[in-house]
Design an enzyme around this catalytic site. Structure first.
Site, PDB file in Angstrom:
ATOM      1  N   CYS A  84       5.307 -42.955  21.785  1.00  0.00           N
ATOM      2  CA  CYS A  84       4.795 -41.596  21.960  1.00  0.00           C
ATOM      3  C   CYS A  84       4.071 -41.514  23.301  1.00  0.00           C
ATOM      4  O   CYS A  84       2.959 -42.036  23.449  1.00  0.00           O
ATOM      5  CB  CYS A  84       3.849 -41.290  20.793  1.00  0.00           C
ATOM      6  SG  CYS A  84       2.694 -39.941  21.088  1.00  0.00           S
ATOM      7  N   CYS A 122       0.482 -40.302  23.379  1.00  0.00           N
ATOM      8  CA  CYS A 122      -0.472 -41.258  22.811  1.00  0.00           C
ATOM      9  C   CYS A 122      -0.897 -42.255  23.882  1.00  0.00           C
ATOM     10  O   CYS A 122      -2.056 -42.677  23.943  1.00  0.00           O
ATOM     11  CB  CYS A 122       0.149 -42.013  21.631  1.00  0.00           C
ATOM     12  SG  CYS A 122       0.708 -40.929  20.305  1.00  0.00           S
TER      13      CYS A 122
END
Lengths: 494, 116
Positions: free
Chosen positions: B36, B39
């Site tokens: 991700c 993230c």
């Protein structure tokens, strides 16, 4: 020499002589907004768009029962939002009853759990409070949870809940402090009664409730409480929904009466006593007739006062900066640019004199005001033909003149009223009332039968009214309405 | 640091009574990089603000799973914790949370950690 000495003593004077104006202390902020509700937040966020240095002060003085809430103002915390959600909870209860006729089968008794509903509603409100704080911080608007009051020209004192005071100055101010529920001023009112400020976060089911008042707040609350299965009585001093079309108001009252809400007309409470403590406890209410000497008593678990709202303008130091207020009502008169009598102080929202007390109006006024101040715009807030909806069990949407006001303004012979009952298709199968839903339009004969008033009583009244409000703004006439093909089968086609 | 929903719940319950802050991110590969990308951006920002956490509070760093697990609309994080995206930084048991790009902003992270 003497002259040099003089110049040193008065550097300011020297600068003036040279054609330079003296440098003033700059203000802490370009704009301070007092009140973080619908109007205040809209104005603050708009000002931040134009890179202005903005501060918002928001503070909730707890209710006599101790209720308080977060950033967002009345609408978000103790008004429109929780009201509509609880109204929806009541409608769903009705839908469950109707569903059997449409073939749904369930053997269990359907009961309502107040705590489950209230927790969900409060959780949603909490996410809105947080969302506003993120939005303000993200846009670099300074937010302080502190009580703001004027202490001198361009200067405000902010006191937080720990009592710590700070002073701030700003070039301009917007007062958007809103209102709070009024109390009766009778023995027991503050000790034992609740208001809409308490109702939506009440940590126990209100039980058998007496609602005092006949405002839309009173009727909406009475409506959903009854819809959730509670024993509800409404005590009315004189008429229902003062200021609204009275024919529509009476139809709303009749519907509520036929659907289980008790009404006590022409009485006012004179004292509230506690019979038993508890959550809820038992309260005894003594009331006197407005038409004679008759006295009555009743016992209820909860007494909800909804007799009106008063502006929060009395204790914010307006006298220190000489802002005029209407001494009787507390409302602030402003010109059509929301400016008070003090040029650098503006006001928006419910506190304004002679303006509609609605969230979208406050938001619109706040945004346009800021655009005029900082973006060179000239558009003023249009307070005419603002649509509204009352979310009583049978919803009422309206835009424009009531029948009474239209008659008063244009003369009975110059207006034409077209009206119709209708039976929503969804109500046929479950055998719900076939003669209660009602719509009427009021037309100005002298102006091409222009539609000057729109009123509808029925399900989803708010959704129905919104589009017609735009049509009215565009100058809708009866002929145009007639020539618009209806959508079938919906209530709005009537 | 925990991985997966059951471990998260167990850990949160063990700290019952203390304020709990949690950062949810996608799994990391063998090199320590998450699938991700947001993230990856958010984690250092959040970690830099950890010193602002209130006393007594707990910070849980939770890996939710691989990309396929996360994309499933019925995964336990979506269903039970109502997460809508990763990264999500939240104060457990309250509606206060920051989602996606909001986690990149130190100011907002600090506000979540330090203000009521």
């Amino acid at each position: 020499s003497v002259q040099a000495h003089k110049e040193e003593d008065n550097p300011q004077k020297t600068m003036e002589v040279n054609g330079l104006t003296p440098v003033l202390d700059s203000y802490d902020y370009d704009l301070i907004v007092i009140g973080g509700g619908s109007g205040g937040l809209a104005a603050a966020k708009e000002a931040a768009k134009y890179e202005k240095k903005v501060m918002v002060l928001d503070f909730v003085t707890p209710t006599p029962q101790g209720s308080s809430w977060g950033l967002g103002g009345t609408c978000v915390n103790v008004g429109c939002i929780p009201k509509k959600l609880m109204h929806q909870a009541a409608l769903l209860g009705q839908a469950l009853q109707d569903s059997r006729k449409f073939g749904w089968q369930f053997t269990e008794e359907v009961k309502h759990n107040w705590m489950t509903m209230t927790e969900s509603v409060q959780n949603y409100i909490g996410s809105l409070n947080w969302g506003y704080r993120v939005a303000l911080r993200d846009k670099k608007v300074t937010y302080e949870n502190a009580y703001g009051e004027f202490v001198g020209p361009h200067t405000i004192k902010a006191t937080n809940k720990k009592g710590i005071e700070k002073l701030y100055t700003a070039e301009r101010f917007i007062i958007a402090t809103g209102e709070r529920p009024r109390y009766l001023g009778i023995p027991g009112d503050k000790e034992y009664c609740v208001s809409s400020d308490d109702l939506f976060s009440l940590p126990y089911c209100p039980g058998k409730t007496l609602v005092v008042g006949a405002s839309y707040v009173a009727l909406e609350c009475a409506g959903f409480l009854a819809g959730l299965g509670l024993d509800v009585t409404v005590m009315v001093r004189s008429i229902l929904l003062r200021g609204f079309d009275q024919d529509m108001a009476n139809r709303i009252g009749e519907y509520m009466k036929e659907h289980g809400v008790n009404f006590i007309r022409e009485f006012v409470p004179i004292k509230v006593e506690q019979v038993e403590e508890g959550t809820p406890g038992i309260l005894k209410v003594t009331a006197k007739s407005t038409a004679g000497d008759q006295m009555i008593e009743g016992e209820y678990n909860t007494v909800l006062l909804a007799i009106g709202r008063d502006p929060c303008t009395r204790k914010i130091g307006l006298d220190k900066v000489k802002v005029n207020i209407n001494e009787k009502t507390g409302k602030i008169p402003v010109n059509d640019e929301e400016q008070t009598n003090v040029p650098y102080i503006y006001a928006i929202g419910d506190i304004l004199q002679d303006k509609l007390e609605l969230t979208p109006v406050a938001i619109q006024a706040g945004r346009l005001l800021v655009q005029r101040l900082y973006a060179g715009a000239t558009t003023k807030c249009d307070y005419v033909n603002v649509p509204t909806t009352v979310f009583t069990p049978l919803e009422y949407g309206a835009c424009g003149y009531s029948e009474e006001t239209a008659v008063e303004k244009f003369g009975e012979e110059n207006i034409e009223v077209y009206h119709s009952h209708f039976w929503p298709l969804e109500w046929t199968v479950p055998s719900r009332d076939n003669n209660k839903c009602y719509a009427k339009i009021i037309c100005n004969i002298q102006d091409n039968e222009r539609v000057i008033g729109f009123h509808v009583l029925g399900p989803n009244a708010g959704e129905v009214t919104q589009g017609f409000a735009t049509a009215i703004k565009c100058g809708l006439t009866k002929e145009q309405l007639d020539s618009t093909v209806g959508i079938h089968p919906v209530c709005a086609e009537v | 640091q925990v991985r997966g929903y059951p471990e998260f719940v167990r850990t949160a319950q063990s700290y019952h009574g203390r304020p709990i802050f949690a950062l949810f991110c996608g799994d990391k590969d063998a090199e320590g990089k998450s699938w991700c990308p947001d993230c990856v951006t958010a984690e250092p920002v959040v970690r830099k603000e950890l010193h602002n956490l209130p006393d007594e509070s707990v910070f849980i760093y939770c890996l939710v799973g691989d990309r396929a697990y996360w994309k499933d609309p019925n995964n336990e994080f979506r269903k039970n914790l109502k997460l809508t995206a990763v990264p999500t930084l939240l104060k457990y048991g309250t509606p206060q949370k920051l989602v996606e790009e909001e986690c990149f902003k130190a100011e907002l992270v600090r506000m979540l950690f330090t203000e009521d």
